[in-house]
Design an enzyme around this catalytic site. Structure first.
Site, mmCIF file in Angstrom:
data_model
loop_
_atom_site.group_PDB
_atom_site.id
_atom_site.type_symbol
_atom_site.label_atom_id
_atom_site.label_comp_id
_atom_site.label_asym_id
_atom_site.label_seq_id
_atom_site.Cartn_x
_atom_site.Cartn_y
_atom_site.Cartn_z
ATOM 1 N N CYS A 119 48.289 6.113 21.778
ATOM 2 C CA CYS A 119 49.318 5.329 21.457
ATOM 3 C C CYS A 119 50.039 3.569 22.537
ATOM 4 C CB CYS A 119 50.495 6.409 21.899
ATOM 5 S SG CYS A 119 51.038 7.547 20.591
ATOM 6 N N HIS A 258 57.744 4.376 25.352
ATOM 7 C CA HIS A 258 57.193 4.085 24.018
ATOM 8 C C HIS A 258 57.879 6.021 23.859
ATOM 9 C CE1 HIS A 258 53.982 6.188 21.264
ATOM 10 N NE2 HIS A 258 54.127 7.305 21.819
ATOM 11 N N ASN A 288 57.700 9.521 16.334
ATOM 12 C CA ASN A 288 56.293 8.537 17.558
ATOM 13 C C ASN A 288 56.084 7.979 16.416
ATOM 14 O OD1 ASN A 288 54.159 8.153 18.912
ATOM 15 N ND2 ASN A 288 54.543 9.904 19.703
#
Ligand code: ACO
Length: 337
Positions: A119, A258, A288
């Site tokens: 990520c 994030h 996500n």
């Protein structure tokens, strides 16, 4: 790795985003597995996520996002020197989705490749593009961050399936006369790799009938350990990049963490001492999206008028590796240098 700008201005001059049309709500998930809207909202703050259509691959989502960012920057694809796609779900192992995308865009003068850092991929890719432009290797770069995680989720595992979604964001980076990136802090702790991984399909465990039967081509995660890691590095990385750039948390106008989980974001925000109204959150709508998370959130912030020239924007990503990365940018209004 940590460093501040060497005086050469490089900034984000264009932004684009694209998510699949299909919305999957928590209620729909609860018809597929033993979960509930209440559990997912309380533990993650995620309300819904987007899911790619079966025929859509990453480059199909990346193309409209990339085109939008180029248009926003007023840059022609043929003038790009570099195309990086940060992802863990490329169209295929090779050729790189970056090369596929460059061809579709007509970016015939660009080097093009993929970057894998979980990520954190988008932050790593932006830092890499920054370094190449600041070092004089090129003038204009396209950085795409995005994933179709729905393809690598085990839909029978409620502890991971509810957390993720599909989406892509894109930014154009150019040399500018003033403002732009002030610095980056990037790191990796491979000893934590076993907390978040996908085992099969590589050279260690190639795809076989057994690997498929054992469901080894899906994401495995130790949620509690990743939670602890995430809350720790979101704070330490942000503090490190601010100190490196001679700024404090009070100087930050917009914080783009994030988008993994609202609880993680709230924890980091409180520890850092950033007021809520400076934080960008869209995990409630997208889940996500891995490398798509930060550029999608940037695009949202821009749409809401929050990214004005002169504003200081702090971004921090974290994810598989385990990896993390922060960037600090003084937002600019295009402005080629
Ligand atoms: N629905 C209902 N119950 C569930 C679900 C679900 N979807 N998932 C797990 N549970 C159950 C568990 O089985 C467990 O039940 P038990 O107590 O009977 O054993 C209970 O809920 C509690 O499970 P925990 O794992 O302890 O729940 P926790 O409060 O830790 O929340 C979560 C889990 C949301 C995954 C949390 O640990 C987290 O957010 N971790 C970070 C995950 C993350 O952000 N990963 C990605 C970051 S990196 C990247 O972006 C790639």
């Amino acid at each position: 790795m940590i460093g501040s700008s060497n005086g050469v201005g490089v900034s984000i001059t264009g932004l684009g985003a694209h998510v699949p049309e299909r919305v999957m709500t928590n209620d729909e998930l609860s018809t597929m597995m033993d979960t509930s809207d209440e559990w997912i909202m309380e533990r993650t703050g995620i309300r819904e996520r987007r899911i790619a259509a079966p025929e859509e691959a990453l480059s199909d989502l990346a193309l409209p996002a990339a085109k939008e960012s180029l248009e926003d920057a007023g840059v022609a694809a043929a003038d790009l020197d570099l195309v990086i796609v940060a992802t863990v779900t490329p169209d295929m192992a090779f050729p790189a989705t970056g090369a596929i995308l460059a061809d579709q865009l007509g970016a015939e003068n660009a080097a093009a490749y993929d970057l894998s850092a979980g990520c954190t991929g988008f932050m790593y890719a932006v830092a890499q593009a920054y370094g190449m432009l600041a070092g004089g290797l090129g003038q204009r770069a396209l950085v795409v961050g995005g994933d179709i995680l729905s393809r690598i989720l085990d839909w029978s595992d409620r502890s991971t399936a509810v957390l993720f979604g599909d989406g892509v964001g894109a930014v154009v980076l150019e040399r500018v006369a003033e403002g732009g990136f002030l610095g980056f802090e990037l790191g990796a702790d491979g000893s934590g790799g076993q907390q978040l991984y996908l085992l099969a399909g590589g050279s260690r465990t190639p795809a076989t009938a057994e690997s498929v039967a054992e469901r080894l081509h899906f994401v495995q995660m130790n949620g509690r350990e990743v939670f602890k890691f995430a809350t720790r590095v979101l704070v330490s990385s942000a503090e490190a990049v601010l100190a490196e750039c001679g700024r404090t948390i009070d100087d930050v106008d917009v914080y783009v963490p994030h988008q993994a989980n609202v609880r993680i974001i709230e924890y980091a925000t409180e520890k850092l001492g950033i007021p809520e109204d400076k934080v960008v959150i869209d995990v409630d709508r997208y889940g996500n999206t891995s490398s798509g998370s930060i550029p999608l959130a940037l695009a949202d912030a821009k749409r809401e008028g929050r990214l004005q020239p002169g504003r200081l924007v702090l971004m921090t990503g974290m994810g598989a590796g385990l990896t993390w990365g922060s960037g600090l940018i003084e937002w600019t209004d295009g402005g080629r240098g």
